[in-house]
Design a protein around this motif. Structure first.
Motif, PDB file in Angstrom:
ATOM      1  N   MET A 118     -57.516 -35.498  20.157  1.00  0.00           N
ATOM      2  CA  MET A 118     -57.046 -34.257  19.548  1.00  0.00           C
ATOM      3  C   MET A 118     -57.064 -33.125  20.569  1.00  0.00           C
ATOM      4  O   MET A 118     -56.108 -32.343  20.681  1.00  0.00           O
ATOM      5  N   ARG A 119     -58.128 -33.045  21.329  1.00  0.00           N
ATOM      6  CA  ARG A 119     -58.247 -31.986  22.333  1.00  0.00           C
ATOM      7  C   ARG A 119     -57.118 -32.081  23.361  1.00  0.00           C
ATOM      8  O   ARG A 119     -56.500 -31.067  23.716  1.00  0.00           O
ATOM      9  N   SER A 120     -56.816 -33.294  23.791  1.00  0.00           N
ATOM     10  CA  SER A 120     -55.734 -33.486  24.768  1.00  0.00           C
ATOM     11  C   SER A 120     -54.387 -33.087  24.187  1.00  0.00           C
ATOM     12  O   SER A 120     -53.561 -32.448  24.855  1.00  0.00           O
ATOM     13  N   ALA A 121     -54.143 -33.454  22.916  1.00  0.00           N
ATOM     14  CA  ALA A 121     -52.864 -33.150  22.276  1.00  0.00           C
ATOM     15  C   ALA A 121     -52.673 -31.650  22.094  1.00  0.00           C
ATOM     16  O   ALA A 121     -51.577 -31.113  22.323  1.00  0.00           O
ATOM     17  N   SER A 124     -52.080 -29.915  25.455  1.00  0.00           N
ATOM     18  CA  SER A 124     -50.718 -30.206  25.912  1.00  0.00           C
ATOM     19  C   SER A 124     -49.700 -29.318  25.204  1.00  0.00           C
ATOM     20  O   SER A 124     -48.756 -28.800  25.829  1.00  0.00           O
ATOM     21  N   ARG A 125     -49.884 -29.087  23.876  1.00  0.00           N
ATOM     22  CA  ARG A 125     -48.951 -28.265  23.124  1.00  0.00           C
ATOM     23  C   ARG A 125     -49.023 -26.802  23.584  1.00  0.00           C
ATOM     24  O   ARG A 125     -47.992 -26.145  23.770  1.00  0.00           O
ATOM     25  N   ARG A 127     -50.103 -25.723  26.499  1.00  0.00           N
ATOM     26  CA  ARG A 127     -49.753 -25.620  27.913  1.00  0.00           C
ATOM     27  C   ARG A 127     -48.266 -25.304  28.123  1.00  0.00           C
ATOM     28  O   ARG A 127     -47.887 -24.641  29.097  1.00  0.00           O
ATOM     29  N   LYS A 128     -47.423 -25.732  27.189  1.00  0.00           N
ATOM     30  CA  LYS A 128     -45.983 -25.515  27.312  1.00  0.00           C
ATOM     31  C   LYS A 128     -45.584 -24.056  27.068  1.00  0.00           C
ATOM     32  O   LYS A 128     -44.463 -23.667  27.394  1.00  0.00           O
ATOM     33  N   SER A 129     -46.488 -23.257  26.489  1.00  0.00           N
ATOM     34  CA  SER A 129     -46.111 -21.914  26.060  1.00  0.00           C
ATOM     35  C   SER A 129     -46.911 -20.789  26.703  1.00  0.00           C
ATOM     36  O   SER A 129     -46.719 -19.633  26.359  1.00  0.00           O
ATOM     37  N   VAL A 130     -47.837 -21.109  27.615  1.00  0.00           N
ATOM     38  CA  VAL A 130     -48.658 -20.072  28.231  1.00  0.00           C
ATOM     39  C   VAL A 130     -48.492 -20.125  29.746  1.00  0.00           C
ATOM     40  O   VAL A 130     -48.058 -21.150  30.298  1.00  0.00           O
ATOM     41  N   PRO A 131     -48.828 -19.046  30.443  1.00  0.00           N
ATOM     42  CA  PRO A 131     -48.730 -19.047  31.905  1.00  0.00           C
ATOM     43  C   PRO A 131     -49.590 -20.157  32.524  1.00  0.00           C
ATOM     44  O   PRO A 131     -50.618 -20.564  31.952  1.00  0.00           O
ATOM     45  N   ALA A 132     -49.140 -20.633  33.678  1.00  0.00           N
ATOM     46  CA  ALA A 132     -49.813 -21.768  34.322  1.00  0.00           C
ATOM     47  C   ALA A 132     -51.262 -21.461  34.658  1.00  0.00           C
ATOM     48  O   ALA A 132     -52.105 -22.375  34.738  1.00  0.00           O
ATOM     49  N   SER A 133     -51.583 -20.183  34.870  1.00  0.00           N
ATOM     50  CA  SER A 133     -52.950 -19.810  35.260  1.00  0.00           C
ATOM     51  C   SER A 133     -53.917 -19.752  34.080  1.00  0.00           C
ATOM     52  O   SER A 133     -55.106 -19.501  34.257  1.00  0.00           O
ATOM     53  N   THR A 134     -53.410 -19.985  32.868  1.00  0.00           N
ATOM     54  CA  THR A 134     -54.247 -19.887  31.665  1.00  0.00           C
ATOM     55  C   THR A 134     -55.188 -21.087  31.545  1.00  0.00           C
ATOM     56  O   THR A 134     -54.769 -22.245  31.693  1.00  0.00           O
ATOM     57  N   GLN A 135     -56.442 -20.792  31.279  1.00  0.00           N
ATOM     58  CA  GLN A 135     -57.433 -21.837  30.999  1.00  0.00           C
ATOM     59  C   GLN A 135     -57.484 -22.064  29.486  1.00  0.00           C
ATOM     60  O   GLN A 135     -57.467 -21.108  28.712  1.00  0.00           O
ATOM     61  N   ILE A 136     -57.572 -23.323  29.080  1.00  0.00           N
ATOM     62  CA  ILE A 136     -57.546 -23.650  27.651  1.00  0.00           C
ATOM     63  C   ILE A 136     -58.786 -24.485  27.302  1.00  0.00           C
ATOM     64  O   ILE A 136     -59.100 -25.475  27.972  1.00  0.00           O
ATOM     65  N   VAL A 138     -60.715 -26.374  23.908  1.00  0.00           N
ATOM     66  CA  VAL A 138     -60.638 -26.783  22.499  1.00  0.00           C
ATOM     67  C   VAL A 138     -62.002 -27.335  22.097  1.00  0.00           C
ATOM     68  O   VAL A 138     -62.516 -28.260  22.734  1.00  0.00           O
ATOM     69  N   SER A 139     -62.590 -26.739  21.088  1.00  0.00           N
ATOM     70  CA  SER A 139     -63.897 -27.193  20.620  1.00  0.00           C
ATOM     71  C   SER A 139     -63.894 -27.317  19.102  1.00  0.00           C
ATOM     72  O   SER A 139     -62.932 -26.918  18.433  1.00  0.00           O
ATOM     73  N   LEU A 140     -64.960 -27.895  18.595  1.00  0.00           N
ATOM     74  CA  LEU A 140     -65.076 -28.077  17.150  1.00  0.00           C
ATOM     75  C   LEU A 140     -66.126 -27.111  16.626  1.00  0.00           C
ATOM     76  O   LEU A 140     -67.236 -27.040  17.151  1.00  0.00           O
ATOM     77  N   GLY A 141     -65.756 -26.346  15.605  1.00  0.00           N
ATOM     78  CA  GLY A 141     -66.702 -25.432  14.988  1.00  0.00           C
ATOM     79  C   GLY A 141     -67.530 -26.172  13.949  1.00  0.00           C
ATOM     80  O   GLY A 141     -68.020 -27.267  14.193  1.00  0.00           O
ATOM     81  N   GLN A 142     -67.644 -25.590  12.784  1.00  0.00           N
ATOM     82  CA  GLN A 142     -68.403 -26.216  11.709  1.00  0.00           C
ATOM     83  C   GLN A 142     -67.703 -27.496  11.254  1.00  0.00           C
ATOM     84  O   GLN A 142     -66.552 -27.454  10.823  1.00  0.00           O
TER      85      GLN A 142
END
Length: 324
Positions: A118-121, A124-125, A127-136, A138-142
């Motif tokens: 899920m994190r990879s997907a 990837s989604r 990454r297509k819409s933000v500047p290349a220098s953006t760090q992303i 993904v974590s799980l909350g509650q």
């Protein structure tokens, strides 16, 4: 993506409002349960019965990092953070159709995916819409909560509400643990009437084997029946107490679970007291012979009493010479 980056950092629509459990109340209940337990001498206890003795189980909902193989389900909170080229932190709740809906990116189906996939997907989604220098990130909350039915020989049978991170051991502990009649060797996990896993506490205690490591789901059943055989190791075993054995287990397994005989125990003869045809009979077994013949075993029966005696004090192979 720019529209959600610029919007106020408000919770996503449909975010759950959950009521946190009063931990102080849980701790008080745990203390009361511990005080009410009758502490037996070690020799009168059953090996493994203390695995679930404490209800103060780790709250798996507070894990900082979920297991990578954790399956995403409806109600899970997914937190997406962007920084660097773009900045955003948004909390999404997996909807009933199994998806999250980041504004401007479209629906992302995540139901049933492992956390790692899920994190990879999601990355990837985005990454297509933000500047290349953006760090992303993904974590799980509650994590979502589930209701699991614990039935059979437990202290408090019935439904138990736990984190979806939980396994059968956590659920049994939440139900107060097994009672004095509970089977520790064949704990069944059923889903939709089908057996999906069978856990053996002795495997866990001797090798760390938790079984198939199946994540529980809503309305699963954890069933604790009666043990096949209960035998007692007495005398000069390293750990003299009661042991639950499976149908095909005997002296060899009893020695393994009990840690073997003490150095000053008689290993040539171990005596088994057994009830047969409404009378007690004695059967002797040579442990030294068992060690030399790996394919040999003596199957024990329910109610057998196995005793290892101490070597008699004094040197028996001594010769004294007197006179000139």
């Amino acid at each position: 993506i720019s529209s959600i980056i610029n919007q106020e950092k408000a919770p996503a629509q449909g975010k759950d409002i959950s009521v946190k459990t009063d931990k102080k109340t849980e701790e008080k209940d745990s203390v009361k349960q511990e005080e009410n337990r009758i502490i037996k001498p070690v020799t009168e206890r059953t090996f493994g019965d203390d695995v679930f003795a404490s209800s103060a189980v780790t709250d798996l909902s507070e894990l900082s990092t979920p297991p990578l193989d954790y399956p995403i389900g409806v109600g899970d909170h997914i937190i997406i953070s962007l920084w660097g080229g773009s900045e955003l932190q948004q909390d999404y709740i997996v909807a009933k159709d199994g998806s999250i809906f980041p504004q401007g990116l479209g629906k992302v189906n995540v139901l049933g995916m492992t956390f790692d996939n899920m994190r990879s997907a999601v990355i990837s989604r985005f990454r297509k819409s933000v500047p290349a220098s953006t760090q992303i990130s993904v974590s799980l909350g509650q994590p979502r909560t589930i209701n699991v039915n614990v039935v059979g020989n437990v202290i408090k049978p019935g439904p138990v509400t736990v984190s979806a991170f939980s396994n059968a051991f956590n659920v049994i502990a939440k139900a107060g643990g097994v009672n004095e009649y509970g089977d520790l060797r064949s704990i069944q996990v059923k889903r939709g009437g089908k057996l999906i896993d069978e856990l053996d506490v002795y495997k866990y205690l001797t090798s760390g084997d938790f079984g198939k490591h199946i994540y529980l789901q809503n309305n699963d059943f954890v069933i604790i029946g009666f043990p096949s055989k209960l035998v007692q190791a007495s005398g000069y075993f390293k750990r003299p107490m009661f042991y639950q054995l499976k149908k095909n287990e005997g002296i060899r397994e009893l020695i393994e679970y009990s840690g073997g005989l003490k150095p000053d125990a008689v290993s040539s003869i171990v005596r088994v007291t057994r009830s047969e045809n409404q009378q007690q009979v004695l059967k002797d077994f040579n442990i030294d012979f068992l060690k030399k013949n790996v394919d040999t075993n003596f199957i024990l029966m329910d109610g057998d009493f196995v005793k290892a005696d101490i070597i008699k004090k004094g040197i028996t192979n001594r010769v004294e010479l007197e006179g000139e």
